[in-house]
Write an enzyme that holds these catalytic residues in place. Structure first.
Site, short mmCIF file in Angstrom:
data_model
loop_
_atom_site.label_atom_id
_atom_site.label_comp_id
_atom_site.label_asym_id
_atom_site.label_seq_id
_atom_site.Cartn_x
_atom_site.Cartn_y
_atom_site.Cartn_z
N LYS A 80 -12.11 1.96 12.77
CA LYS A 80 -10.82 2.40 13.33
C LYS A 80 -10.95 2.73 14.82
CE LYS A 80 -8.11 2.18 9.71
NZ LYS A 80 -6.84 1.44 9.67
N GLY A 82 0.83 -1.20 0.00
CA GLY A 82 0.00 0.00 0.00
C GLY A 82 0.87 1.25 0.00
N PHE A 83 0.22 2.37 -0.10
CA PHE A 83 0.92 3.66 -0.20
C PHE A 83 1.84 3.89 1.01
CE2 PHE A 83 0.01 8.40 0.68
CZ PHE A 83 1.21 8.81 0.12
N ILE A 84 1.28 3.90 2.20
CA ILE A 84 2.08 4.22 3.38
C ILE A 84 3.02 3.06 3.73
CG2 ILE A 84 1.98 4.78 5.85
CD1 ILE A 84 -0.72 6.20 5.27
N TYR A 96 -16.14 3.39 8.10
CA TYR A 96 -14.67 3.28 8.09
C TYR A 96 -14.10 3.80 9.42
CZ TYR A 96 -9.89 4.91 7.28
OH TYR A 96 -8.55 5.16 7.40
N1 LIG Z 1 -3.54 7.62 3.33
C1 LIG Z 1 -4.18 8.32 4.26
O1 LIG Z 1 -4.36 9.54 4.12
C2 LIG Z 1 -4.64 7.66 5.54
C3 LIG Z 1 -5.26 8.48 6.49
C4 LIG Z 1 -5.69 7.90 7.68
C5 LIG Z 1 -5.48 6.56 7.92
N2 LIG Z 1 -4.89 5.78 6.97
C6 LIG Z 1 -4.69 4.36 7.29
O2 LIG Z 1 -3.34 4.04 7.02
C7 LIG Z 1 -3.22 2.70 6.57
C8 LIG Z 1 -2.50 2.64 5.24
O3 LIG Z 1 -3.23 3.40 4.29
P1 LIG Z 1 -2.77 3.64 2.80
O4 LIG Z 1 -3.12 5.03 2.44
O5 LIG Z 1 -1.38 3.16 2.63
O6 LIG Z 1 -3.80 2.67 2.05
P2 LIG Z 1 -3.55 1.56 0.91
O7 LIG Z 1 -4.92 1.11 0.51
O8 LIG Z 1 -2.66 2.08 -0.14
O9 LIG Z 1 -2.81 0.41 1.70
C9 LIG Z 1 -3.47 -0.60 2.43
C10 LIG Z 1 -2.96 -1.95 1.98
O10 LIG Z 1 -3.64 -2.94 2.73
C11 LIG Z 1 -3.93 -4.03 1.87
N3 LIG Z 1 -5.13 -4.69 2.36
C12 LIG Z 1 -6.40 -4.23 2.33
N4 LIG Z 1 -7.23 -5.16 2.84
C13 LIG Z 1 -6.46 -6.23 3.18
C14 LIG Z 1 -6.76 -7.49 3.76
N5 LIG Z 1 -8.01 -7.82 4.08
N6 LIG Z 1 -5.71 -8.33 3.98
C15 LIG Z 1 -4.45 -8.00 3.66
N7 LIG Z 1 -4.13 -6.81 3.10
C16 LIG Z 1 -5.13 -5.94 2.88
C17 LIG Z 1 -4.17 -3.42 0.50
O11 LIG Z 1 -3.89 -4.35 -0.55
C18 LIG Z 1 -3.23 -2.23 0.50
O12 LIG Z 1 -2.04 -2.51 -0.19
C19 LIG Z 1 -4.64 2.15 6.53
O13 LIG Z 1 -4.88 1.48 7.74
C20 LIG Z 1 -5.50 3.39 6.44
O14 LIG Z 1 -6.79 3.18 6.96
C21 LIG Z 1 -4.46 6.31 5.78
#
Ligand SMILES: NC(=O)c1ccc[n+]([C@@H]2O[C@H](COP(=O)([O-])OP(=O)(O)OC[C@H]3O[C@@H](n4cnc5c(N)ncnc54)[C@H](O)[C@@H]3O)[C@@H](O)[C@H]2O)c1
Length: 339
Positions: free
Chosen positions: A161, A15-17, A157
């Site tokens: 969390k 994923g992104f982060i 969502y």
């Molecule tokens: N990007 C933001 O601005 C932001 C803000 C607040 C919270 N978050 C939280 O940060 C975390 C990372 O977010 P992100 O932006 O990198 O999102 P993202 O969707 O790019 O990354 C999440 C990853 O989790 C994997 N995933 C999803 N469901 C899954 C499952 N059931 N089993 C295994 N893998 C699974 C996806 O394939 C994805 O690669 C998440 O928990 C998100 O809720 C992100």
């Protein structure tokens, strides 16, 4: 004798982060086990590319699978016995949770439960888990402080969390697990998410199609540039909470009964949506065709992080200004998609 490499399990590493966090840890000499389900919520190619890049390091072990699969995370903990666990995998996105709430039950509730159970069975130094600024929901007192009451989530969502924070607190208390919950504020930057505004706006502007501007542009967000976020996460990895024995300093979210703490990672500086769009226009060199719309259900008009706790704990405060970060994203986007 060389020191033993520390091992981190990073969930959501495609994923992104998670990708950026894993890359940072590898660069520092960690062994990283990267777990991801490669779900098709957005373009899977982007996820595969991120994992391919991480796989260039011999210290990276990619594992594909779903969090909710019984015994899977447990097996990974048993095989690798990581020193730290950074749980970022989740079904993200406010809007999708209105259409498909079950995906959030599976990934965010059952998935987080499986992670907690696995860490209970194979204890580690520190479990860090992603929460979100959306947890502040209908709160109107700004900036948002970690000690504010968070009982009014506006989307399912955010509700999952909030549940994660409570689930992790109970495990932390019962099984002596140091847990930090990150409350992220709108993270953006290269390799960002296609479902988020910066990606969608940049794509539409470069393709000459219109962008949807919600609440008629009257919105603001505390944007966090990815490198700042990763720095905050990295510093928090080495700052596990300790049980307070009842003495908690003012402004600290540390639990009175457990080694559990929630920390905002945000810039501490809200940006107006129209200023954000102007920055994308400046970076792309094109004016956006704007389609002004009403507020979307589940969304909040503003977010603003109090960034003081992160600074007190780690000495760090995110600092990349929005225009610089947006320009870096647009540069990455043009290069990646060759447009
Ligand atoms: N990007 C933001 O601005 C932001 C803000 C607040 C919270 N978050 C939280 O940060 C975390 C990372 O977010 P992100 O932006 O990198 O999102 P993202 O969707 O790019 O990354 C999440 C990853 O989790 C994997 N995933 C999803 N469901 C899954 C499952 N059931 N089993 C295994 N893998 C699974 C996806 O394939 C994805 O690669 C998440 O928990 C998100 O809720 C992100």
């Amino acid at each position: 004798m060389t020191a033993k490499k520390r091992t981190a399990l990073v969930t959501g590493s495609a994923g992104f982060i998670g990708y950026h966090v894993a890359a940072r840890l590898l660069a520092e000499g960690f062994k990283v086990v990267g777990f991801d389900g490669m779900t098709d919520y957005y373009d899977v190619t982007l996820k595969q590319r991120r994992h391919q890049m991480l796989s260039q390091s011999p210290n990276f072990t990619p594992i594909e699978g779903l969090l909710e699969t019984d015994g899977l995370v447990m097996g990974i903990m048993s095989d690798h016995k990581p020193d730290v666990v950074i749980h970022l995998a989740a079904q993200a996105g406010v809007r999708w949770s209105i259409e498909n709430p079950r995906a959030y039950v599976d990934a965010n509730l059952i998935g987080a439960f499986n992670v907690l159970e696995a860490v209970r069975a194979y204890p580690c130094e520190h479990l860090l888990m992603a929460s979100t600024s959306s947890i502040y929901g209908a709160n109107t007192v700004m900036p948002y402080e970690e000690t504010h009451k968070v009982d009014t989530q506006m989307s399912f969502y955010a509700a999952t969390k909030k549940a994660n924070e409570a689930m992790a607190h109970s495990y932390s208390h019962l099984y002596d697990m140091p847990v930090t919950m990150f409350r992220f504020f709108t993270v953006y930057g290269p390799w960002g998410r296609p479902d988020m505004a910066l990606f969608k706006f940049t794509k539409a502007i470069l393709e000459g199609t219109s962008i949807d501007v919600y609440n008629h542009g009257d919105m603001s967000r505390d944007f966090t540039y990815i490198d700042d976020l990763v720095e905050g996460i990295r510093l928090l990895v080495d700052t596990p909470p300790e049980r307070s024995e009842g003495k908690v300093e003012d402004g600290d979210s540390l639990s009175p009964v457990a080694a559990w703490r929630a920390v905002n990672i945000g810039n501490g500086e809200p940006v107006q949506l129209m200023a954000f769009i102007e920055a994308i226009e400046a970076a792309t060199g094109h004016e956006a065709k704007k389609n002004f719309m009403d507020m979307q259900p589940g969304d909040v008009p503003a977010t603003w992080a109090e960034a003081d706790l992160l600074k007190r704990l780690t000495g760090y405060q995110p600092k990349t200004d929005m225009r610089t970060g947006v320009a870096r994203f647009v540069e990455w986007y043009r290069d990646y998609y060759q447009v």
